[in-house]
Design an enzyme around this catalytic site. Structure first.
Site, PDB file in Angstrom:
ATOM      1  N   HIS A   1     -19.190 -28.942  -6.445  1.00 49.15           N
ATOM      2  CA  HIS A   1     -17.894 -28.806  -5.791  1.00 49.15           C
ATOM      3  C   HIS A   1     -17.373 -27.389  -6.014  1.00 49.15           C
ATOM      4  O   HIS A   1     -17.814 -26.671  -6.914  1.00 49.15           O
ATOM      5  CB  HIS A   1     -16.899 -29.813  -6.358  1.00 49.15           C
TER       6      HIS A   1
ATOM      7  N   GLU B   1     -10.189   0.356   2.776  1.00 49.77           N
ATOM      8  CA  GLU B   1     -11.423   0.545   2.018  1.00 49.77           C
ATOM      9  C   GLU B   1     -11.126   1.052   0.607  1.00 49.77           C
ATOM     10  O   GLU B   1     -11.794   0.658  -0.360  1.00 49.77           O
ATOM     11  CB  GLU B   1     -12.339   1.551   2.732  1.00 49.77           C
TER      12      GLU B   1
ATOM     13  N   CYS C   1     -12.657   6.078   8.344  1.00 47.16           N
ATOM     14  CA  CYS C   1     -12.293   7.457   8.676  1.00 47.16           C
ATOM     15  C   CYS C   1     -13.037   8.433   7.768  1.00 47.16           C
ATOM     16  O   CYS C   1     -13.755   8.037   6.847  1.00 47.16           O
ATOM     17  CB  CYS C   1     -10.786   7.649   8.539  1.00 47.16           C
TER      18      CYS C   1
ATOM     19  N   CYS D   1     -12.624   7.991   4.009  1.00 43.27           N
ATOM     20  CA  CYS D   1     -13.210   6.825   3.345  1.00 43.27           C
ATOM     21  C   CYS D   1     -14.735   6.823   3.339  1.00 43.27           C
ATOM     22  O   CYS D   1     -15.345   6.236   2.441  1.00 43.27           O
ATOM     23  CB  CYS D   1     -12.706   5.540   4.008  1.00 43.27           C
TER      24      CYS D   1
END
EC number: 3.5.4.5
Length: 514
Positions: free
Chosen positions: A109, A400, A426, A429
């Site tokens: 579980h 990020e 970008c 990052c």
């Protein structure tokens, strides 16, 4: 009854204050998803983590144990037990940061998996379950010293709806859970907050305008533009069947059995069901923004290098699932214009006990201002503001960057690690992602090669040493084979699509459901 309702509202208000924003006090001009609702939605979404490979493996093991025919009585008993135990998703939160995303496996579980994975580190954590956990899980979780356990108030983990539950075992387990709840320090409760005004409308608009849907419409301009809405309606139907109890009287009966009789009277009951429906609608809308669309997926632009394990793509259904996680995170953004979410996963050398298989959660984030800052501390203007000094770009932390900063696991160089970002990373990052040792990037490519006033996306296309999987048509030409022998790519290998999956009643675009 009135006091019960006031207590529930008070608990919801407390939770709302403690998790409303990353900065703690900021309220922007766009609607935001509260952290409580984010964790709840992620728990529901983790219940849907793709597990087809695991089911196939389990089936093979079953045949190995019992032979081709097997012991019918034993197999019937096992099958009945598994129908009664519902698959469950779980989000583990510490200091309001996500430190674990899990789901049930064939053998364990979700709560048991959390104990195995986190151990004594669960102390003072908050756990968000997609179903009320069973007594076997709850006793261990409580013993670990967790702070709070929140669950989705529908059919519990030990189902009260299936025919298998007629043996009274489910009711006995529910009573045991209530006794454990009454005698433990952990707060076991339902934390559902009403969505803020216009949240559903905002999610619908931004989901349709997101990079993944727009890439489809731009790539196939002649296609039926209703495909997104058709997909969303199918998802709504599917998720309502899975996460809601359609019959109100049956829902009340379940609530009374699991100790929520105070919510069975109106207006509490009607408010509860409406809040649940709103969250399911939001989840279906976000999930539809990364559609299981024929021949679209996350592929390398240069698929010739697929032999090395670090260059091999994840199965498309898992990649889409992880991207939807990032899409949900994006609705916690503090950027008024563009919400971005990022999530990092890694793949171990062998399958673990988790329902996610060999994959495990590393970290996640969304774009926001520095922790602890106030709303007026930093500028919020974009490049439309002529005065560059009062623009936001030098102050906002990218998704990020937050995912790397607040990661809960180290990134191991010998393992395949991957980051899923809702927009192209970008230039700020890209070197961070490579420097952190991440092996794969999954993202949209709408902005690749663009240079804007204060932010540019030039480095992503030139990045080497990291495999890039962008949302696109299968570059191996599978789309051109539509009329002959349809194929799809899984783990970097083209596989034939079953013929029955090709039938789609006069629709230019075909969408599948998880």
């Amino acid at each position: 009854m009135k006091e019960a309702g006031q207590m529930q509202n008070l608990e919801s208000a407390r939770a709302g204050r403690s998790v409303s924003t990353q900065t703690g006090s900021m309220t922007g001009q766009i609607p935001r998803l509260s952290k409580v609702n984010l964790f709840t939605l992620l728990s529901l979404w983790m219940e849907l983590f793709p597990a087809e490979a695991q089911r196939q493996k389990s089936q093979k093991n079953e045949e190995g144990k019992h032979g081709p025919l097997g012991d019918n009585e034993e197999r019937t008993r096992v099958s009945t037990d598994k129908r009664q135990v519902k698959r469950t998703g779980l989000v583990v939160v510490k200091n309001m940061k996500i430190v674990g995303l899990h789901c049930s496996s064939e053998d364990l579980h979700a709560g048991q998996i959390a104990l195995i994975k986190h151990g004594s580190r669960l102390k003072n954590c908050d756990l968000y379950f997609s179903r009320k956990p069973c007594s076997a899980c709850l006793k261990m979780i409580v013993n670990a010293g967790v702070n709070r356990i929140s669950y989705w108030p529908a059919d519990p983990e030990i189902s009260l709806l299936t025919e298998a539950s007629s043996s009274e075992d489910a009711k006995l387990d529910a009573k045991a859970v209530e006794r454990l709840k009454s005698n433990s320090r952990a707060h076991v409760c339902v934390l559902l907050q009403p969505l803020v005004c216009y949240m559903v409308q905002f999610v619908e608009e931004t989901s349709y305008k997101c990079d993944f849907i727009q890439k489809i419409t731009k790539t196939l301009p002649d296609a039926n533009t209703d495909f997104y809405y058709e997909c969303k309606q199918e998802r709504i139907k599917e998720y309502e069947m899975l996460f809601l109890v359609s019959n109100e009287e049956m829902h009340k009966q379940i609530l009374m059995t699991i100790g929520l009789e105070n919510l069975c009277e109106n207006p509490y009951f009607s408010n509860l069901r409406q809040n649940m429906k709103d969250l399911i609608l939001l989840l279906a809308t976000v999930a539809s923004s990364v559609p299981n669309f024929k021949h679209f997926g996350f592929y390398r632009s240069n698929p010739e290098q697929i032999n090395e394990i670090h260059n091999q793509s994840l199965p498309q259904e898992i990649a889409r699932h992880c991207m939807v996680q990032a899409r949900l995170l994006a609705y916690r953004t503090e950027d008024h214009k563009t919400g971005v979410g990022a999530v990092i996963w890694a793949e171990g050398k062998s399958r673990s006990c988790d329902g996610t298989g060999a994959m495990y959660f590393v970290g996640c984030g969304y774009n926001a201002f520095p922790v602890g800052s106030e709303y007026a501390d930093f500028p919020h203007m974009d490049d439309k503001q002529k005065d560059r000094e009062i623009r936001k770009f030098r102050y906002i932390i990218h998704a990020e960057q937050n995912a790397l900063t607040f990661r809960c696991q180290e990134i191991k160089p010998e393992e395949r690690s991957m980051i899923f970002v809702t927009k192209c990373p970008c230039d700020e990052c890209v070197p961070l992602i490579k420097g952190a040792g991440i092996k794969q990037i999954y993202a949209g490519d709408v902005d690749v090669g663009k240079k804007k006033a204060d932010i540019s996306y030039m480095r992503f296309g030139e990045l080497e040493g990291v495999s890039k999987f962008t949302w696109q048509l299968n570059p191996s030409g599978a789309y051109g084979l539509e009329q002959n022998e349809p194929e799809r790519r899984e783990n970097g290998v083209l596989r034939p699509v079953p013929q029955k999956e090709e039938q789609h009643q006069d629709k230019k675009l075909r969408l599948g459901i998880h």
